[in-house]
Design a protein around this motif. Structure first.
Motif, PDB file in Angstrom:
ATOM      1  N   UNK A  15      43.504  14.960  48.210  1.00 42.73           N
ATOM      2  CA  UNK A  15      44.119  14.561  46.942  1.00 42.73           C
ATOM      3  C   UNK A  15      43.102  14.669  45.825  1.00 42.73           C
ATOM      4  N   UNK A  16      43.594  15.056  44.677  1.00 46.83           N
ATOM      5  CA  UNK A  16      42.723  15.163  43.505  1.00 46.83           C
ATOM      6  C   UNK A  16      42.538  13.783  42.904  1.00 46.83           C
ATOM      7  N   UNK A  17      41.307  13.370  42.735  1.00 44.02           N
ATOM      8  CA  UNK A  17      41.002  12.075  42.148  1.00 44.02           C
ATOM      9  C   UNK A  17      40.814  12.249  40.656  1.00 44.02           C
ATOM     10  N   UNK A  18      41.605  11.528  39.878  1.00 45.95           N
ATOM     11  CA  UNK A  18      41.398  11.531  38.439  1.00 45.95           C
ATOM     12  C   UNK A  18      40.270  10.557  38.135  1.00 45.95           C
ATOM     13  N   UNK A  19      39.336  10.958  37.298  1.00 43.11           N
ATOM     14  CA  UNK A  19      38.225  10.059  36.988  1.00 43.11           C
ATOM     15  C   UNK A  19      38.710   8.850  36.189  1.00 43.11           C
ATOM     16  N   UNK A  20      38.117   7.701  36.476  1.00 45.97           N
ATOM     17  CA  UNK A  20      38.458   6.485  35.753  1.00 45.97           C
ATOM     18  C   UNK A  20      37.763   6.484  34.400  1.00 45.97           C
ATOM     19  N   UNK A  21      38.353   5.768  33.456  1.00 45.44           N
ATOM     20  CA  UNK A  21      37.781   5.676  32.113  1.00 45.44           C
ATOM     21  C   UNK A  21      36.425   4.985  32.152  1.00 45.44           C
ATOM     22  N   UNK A  22      35.531   5.412  31.276  1.00 50.56           N
ATOM     23  CA  UNK A  22      34.240   4.747  31.120  1.00 50.56           C
ATOM     24  C   UNK A  22      34.044   4.267  29.690  1.00 50.56           C
ATOM     25  N   UNK A  23      34.944   4.654  28.781  1.00 54.87           N
ATOM     26  CA  UNK A  23      34.884   4.208  27.394  1.00 54.87           C
ATOM     27  C   UNK A  23      36.151   3.421  27.082  1.00 54.87           C
TER      28      UNK A  23
END
Length: 109
Positions: A15-23
């Motif tokens: 599965x493709x992991x969407x990156x979590x927000x850092x801002x």
């Protein structure tokens, strides 16, 4: 019994992991994407800071800590500090006299 129809589903793969927000949005100056979170896993410390109003927050971090976790902790800590500040304030002095009832003019003459 008949043959099963072939499924139109794609084969199970990684599965493709969407990156979590850092801002994030700052609680104090309300600028979008002005709050950044940096996590130093070796030292076990996470730092959050706003580029606009220079608000800062620091917390402990472990190998499972994500930036959204630190942002959530900051929100909780700000709420707790606000509740504590409002509960320790002295109530505003009030007069011991009851408030006067507003006078109502009548149309009878």
């Amino acid at each position: 019994m008949g043959k099963r129809k072939k499924s139109s589903r794609k084969p199970a793969g990684p599965r493709r992991k969407d990156p979590l927000e850092t801002n994030f949005t700052c609680l104090f100056c309300h600028h979008d994407k002005s709050v950044s979170v940096r996590i130093d896993r070796k030292e076990g410390v996470a730092q959050l800071f706003c580029k606009i109003c220079d608000q800062r927050y620091q917390s402990k971090a472990n190998h499972l800590t994500e930036p959204i976790d630190i942002y959530s902790e900051w929100i909780d800590a700000a709420d707790a500090a606000e509740r504590e500040a409002s509960s320790t304030r002295r109530p505003v002095a009030s007069s011991s006299r009851p408030a006067r009832a507003p006078s109502v003019a009548s149309d009878e003459d």
